[in-house]
Design a protein around this motif. Structure first.
Motif, PDB file in Angstrom:
ATOM      1  N   PHE A   1      37.840  44.223  44.056  1.00 49.88           N
ATOM      2  CA  PHE A   1      38.735  45.305  43.656  1.00 49.88           C
ATOM      3  C   PHE A   1      40.157  45.052  44.145  1.00 49.88           C
ATOM      4  O   PHE A   1      41.110  45.136  43.374  1.00 49.88           O
ATOM      5  CB  PHE A   1      38.229  46.647  44.209  1.00 49.88           C
ATOM      6  CG  PHE A   1      39.195  47.779  44.000  1.00 49.88           C
ATOM      7  CD1 PHE A   1      39.276  48.408  42.774  1.00 49.88           C
ATOM      8  CD2 PHE A   1      40.036  48.189  45.019  1.00 49.88           C
ATOM      9  CE1 PHE A   1      40.180  49.445  42.558  1.00 49.88           C
ATOM     10  CE2 PHE A   1      40.935  49.227  44.824  1.00 49.88           C
ATOM     11  CZ  PHE A   1      41.015  49.853  43.589  1.00 49.88           C
ATOM     12  N   GLY A   2      40.309  44.755  45.431  1.00 53.05           N
ATOM     13  CA  GLY A   2      41.636  44.614  46.016  1.00 53.05           C
ATOM     14  C   GLY A   2      42.351  43.327  45.690  1.00 53.05           C
ATOM     15  O   GLY A   2      43.584  43.279  45.667  1.00 53.05           O
ATOM     16  N   SER A   3      41.596  42.264  45.435  1.00 55.87           N
ATOM     17  CA  SER A   3      42.243  40.977  45.204  1.00 55.87           C
ATOM     18  C   SER A   3      42.330  40.586  43.729  1.00 55.87           C
ATOM     19  O   SER A   3      43.084  39.698  43.371  1.00 55.87           O
ATOM     20  CB  SER A   3      41.504  39.875  45.963  1.00 55.87           C
ATOM     21  OG  SER A   3      40.192  39.725  45.444  1.00 55.87           O
ATOM     22  N   ALA A   4      41.566  41.241  42.870  1.00 50.97           N
ATOM     23  CA  ALA A   4      41.576  40.864  41.454  1.00 50.97           C
ATOM     24  C   ALA A   4      41.807  42.054  40.522  1.00 50.97           C
ATOM     25  O   ALA A   4      42.740  42.061  39.725  1.00 50.97           O
ATOM     26  CB  ALA A   4      40.273  40.165  41.086  1.00 50.97           C
ATOM     27  N   LEU A   5      40.958  43.063  40.609  1.00 55.12           N
ATOM     28  CA  LEU A   5      41.021  44.159  39.648  1.00 55.12           C
ATOM     29  C   LEU A   5      42.307  44.977  39.777  1.00 55.12           C
ATOM     30  O   LEU A   5      43.017  45.185  38.791  1.00 55.12           O
ATOM     31  CB  LEU A   5      39.806  45.083  39.795  1.00 55.12           C
ATOM     32  CG  LEU A   5      39.761  46.266  38.827  1.00 55.12           C
ATOM     33  CD1 LEU A   5      39.649  45.763  37.389  1.00 55.12           C
ATOM     34  CD2 LEU A   5      38.609  47.187  39.150  1.00 55.12           C
TER      35      LEU A   5
ATOM     36  N   ALA B   1      55.955  41.896  36.280  1.00 53.71           N
ATOM     37  CA  ALA B   1      54.718  41.663  37.019  1.00 53.71           C
ATOM     38  C   ALA B   1      54.939  40.820  38.273  1.00 53.71           C
ATOM     39  O   ALA B   1      53.993  40.305  38.851  1.00 53.71           O
ATOM     40  CB  ALA B   1      53.689  41.008  36.113  1.00 53.71           C
ATOM     41  N   TRP B   2      56.161  40.685  38.741  1.00 54.77           N
ATOM     42  CA  TRP B   2      56.478  39.874  39.914  1.00 54.77           C
ATOM     43  C   TRP B   2      55.741  40.338  41.170  1.00 54.77           C
ATOM     44  O   TRP B   2      55.487  39.575  42.082  1.00 54.77           O
ATOM     45  CB  TRP B   2      57.982  39.900  40.187  1.00 54.77           C
ATOM     46  CG  TRP B   2      58.490  41.279  40.471  1.00 54.77           C
ATOM     47  CD1 TRP B   2      59.014  42.149  39.563  1.00 54.77           C
ATOM     48  CD2 TRP B   2      58.481  41.967  41.719  1.00 54.77           C
ATOM     49  NE1 TRP B   2      59.332  43.330  40.170  1.00 54.77           N
ATOM     50  CE2 TRP B   2      59.021  43.250  41.500  1.00 54.77           C
ATOM     51  CE3 TRP B   2      58.091  41.629  43.004  1.00 54.77           C
ATOM     52  CZ2 TRP B   2      59.158  44.179  42.516  1.00 54.77           C
ATOM     53  CZ3 TRP B   2      58.228  42.560  44.017  1.00 54.77           C
ATOM     54  CH2 TRP B   2      58.767  43.827  43.767  1.00 54.77           C
ATOM     55  N   PHE B   3      55.374  41.590  41.219  1.00 55.25           N
ATOM     56  CA  PHE B   3      54.769  42.161  42.418  1.00 55.25           C
ATOM     57  C   PHE B   3      53.287  41.826  42.583  1.00 55.25           C
ATOM     58  O   PHE B   3      52.714  42.063  43.636  1.00 55.25           O
ATOM     59  CB  PHE B   3      54.915  43.686  42.418  1.00 55.25           C
ATOM     60  CG  PHE B   3      54.119  44.333  41.322  1.00 55.25           C
ATOM     61  CD1 PHE B   3      52.790  44.672  41.520  1.00 55.25           C
ATOM     62  CD2 PHE B   3      54.681  44.559  40.088  1.00 55.25           C
ATOM     63  CE1 PHE B   3      52.041  45.245  40.511  1.00 55.25           C
ATOM     64  CE2 PHE B   3      53.937  45.125  39.068  1.00 55.25           C
ATOM     65  CZ  PHE B   3      52.616  45.464  39.281  1.00 55.25           C
ATOM     66  N   GLU B   4      52.662  41.277  41.557  1.00 55.79           N
ATOM     67  CA  GLU B   4      51.212  41.085  41.587  1.00 55.79           C
ATOM     68  C   GLU B   4      50.706  40.329  42.820  1.00 55.79           C
ATOM     69  O   GLU B   4      49.718  40.739  43.424  1.00 55.79           O
ATOM     70  CB  GLU B   4      50.729  40.402  40.318  1.00 55.79           C
ATOM     71  CG  GLU B   4      49.217  40.309  40.256  1.00 55.79           C
ATOM     72  CD  GLU B   4      48.709  39.661  38.995  1.00 55.79           C
ATOM     73  OE1 GLU B   4      47.520  39.831  38.704  1.00 55.79           O
ATOM     74  OE2 GLU B   4      49.479  38.981  38.307  1.00 55.79           O
ATOM     75  N   PRO B   5      51.361  39.249  43.261  1.00 59.40           N
ATOM     76  CA  PRO B   5      50.843  38.553  44.449  1.00 59.40           C
ATOM     77  C   PRO B   5      50.924  39.374  45.740  1.00 59.40           C
ATOM     78  O   PRO B   5      50.278  39.041  46.727  1.00 59.40           O
ATOM     79  CB  PRO B   5      51.727  37.317  44.567  1.00 59.40           C
ATOM     80  CG  PRO B   5      52.463  37.200  43.295  1.00 59.40           C
ATOM     81  CD  PRO B   5      52.468  38.545  42.642  1.00 59.40           C
ATOM     82  N   TYR B   6      51.706  40.432  45.734  1.00 59.33           N
ATOM     83  CA  TYR B   6      51.900  41.228  46.942  1.00 59.33           C
ATOM     84  C   TYR B   6      50.961  42.429  47.039  1.00 59.33           C
ATOM     85  O   TYR B   6      50.935  43.113  48.061  1.00 59.33           O
ATOM     86  CB  TYR B   6      53.354  41.720  47.019  1.00 59.33           C
ATOM     87  CG  TYR B   6      54.339  40.579  46.973  1.00 59.33           C
ATOM     88  CD1 TYR B   6      54.481  39.729  48.056  1.00 59.33           C
ATOM     89  CD2 TYR B   6      55.100  40.341  45.836  1.00 59.33           C
ATOM     90  CE1 TYR B   6      55.376  38.668  48.016  1.00 59.33           C
ATOM     91  CE2 TYR B   6      55.987  39.288  45.782  1.00 59.33           C
ATOM     92  CZ  TYR B   6      56.120  38.457  46.878  1.00 59.33           C
ATOM     93  OH  TYR B   6      56.993  37.405  46.830  1.00 59.33           O
ATOM     94  N   VAL B   7      50.205  42.719  45.986  1.00 61.30           N
ATOM     95  CA  VAL B   7      49.332  43.897  45.978  1.00 61.30           C
ATOM     96  C   VAL B   7      48.239  43.784  47.027  1.00 61.30           C
ATOM     97  O   VAL B   7      48.037  44.693  47.831  1.00 61.30           O
ATOM     98  CB  VAL B   7      48.729  44.148  44.577  1.00 61.30           C
ATOM     99  CG1 VAL B   7      47.685  45.257  44.617  1.00 61.30           C
ATOM    100  CG2 VAL B   7      49.827  44.497  43.589  1.00 61.30           C
ATOM    101  N   SER B   8      47.529  42.685  47.040  1.00 60.06           N
ATOM    102  CA  SER B   8      46.421  42.524  47.983  1.00 60.06           C
ATOM    103  C   SER B   8      46.888  42.548  49.438  1.00 60.06           C
ATOM    104  O   SER B   8      46.293  43.257  50.258  1.00 60.06           O
ATOM    105  CB  SER B   8      45.644  41.248  47.677  1.00 60.06           C
ATOM    106  OG  SER B   8      44.500  41.170  48.492  1.00 60.06           O
TER     107      SER B   8
END
Length: 108
Positions: A67-71, A44-51
């Motif tokens: 949606f873009g920052s949490a879900l 899950a290392w990529f999670e901070p980079y999704v938004s």
């Protein structure tokens, strides 16, 4: 990563406690689920980079929304934790119930 592990661990504990299919082996189910979650959490290392990536692709309004920052980041992280950690590629990522639904047998 502790937050991700903690959330999935709560799900594992709830499933083991309440799912009638785990009757008689609830402790083993918790242990198995927690170990698999531990293995998968490192993906899950990529999670901070999704938004930020979504901001580049779809615009800052979408990236800054719920949606873009949490879900979306949380859903993708949960998917990788379950997909990588659980059943570690051994049976094409299918759990026992999914294998039964698809008429597949376990390979030993």
């Amino acid at each position: 990563f502790l937050f991700i592990f903690g959330g999935v661990a709560l799900y594992v504990a709830g499933d083991a406690a309440l799912n009638p299919l785990h009757e008689g082996r609830r402790v083993e189910e918790v242990k198995s689920g927690l170990y698999s979650t531990y293995i998968g959490t490192c993906t899950a290392w990529f999670e901070p980079y999704v938004s930020p990536a979504l901001g580049v692709v779809a615009g800052s309004a979408v990236a800054g929304s719920w949606f873009g920052s949490a879900l979306l980041p949380a859903t993708l992280a949960y998917s990788t934790v379950k997909g990588v950690g659980w059943y570690d590629w051994g049976n094409s990522g299918l759990n026992d119930h999914e294998m039964k639904l698809n008429g597949l047998t376990k390979e030993d």
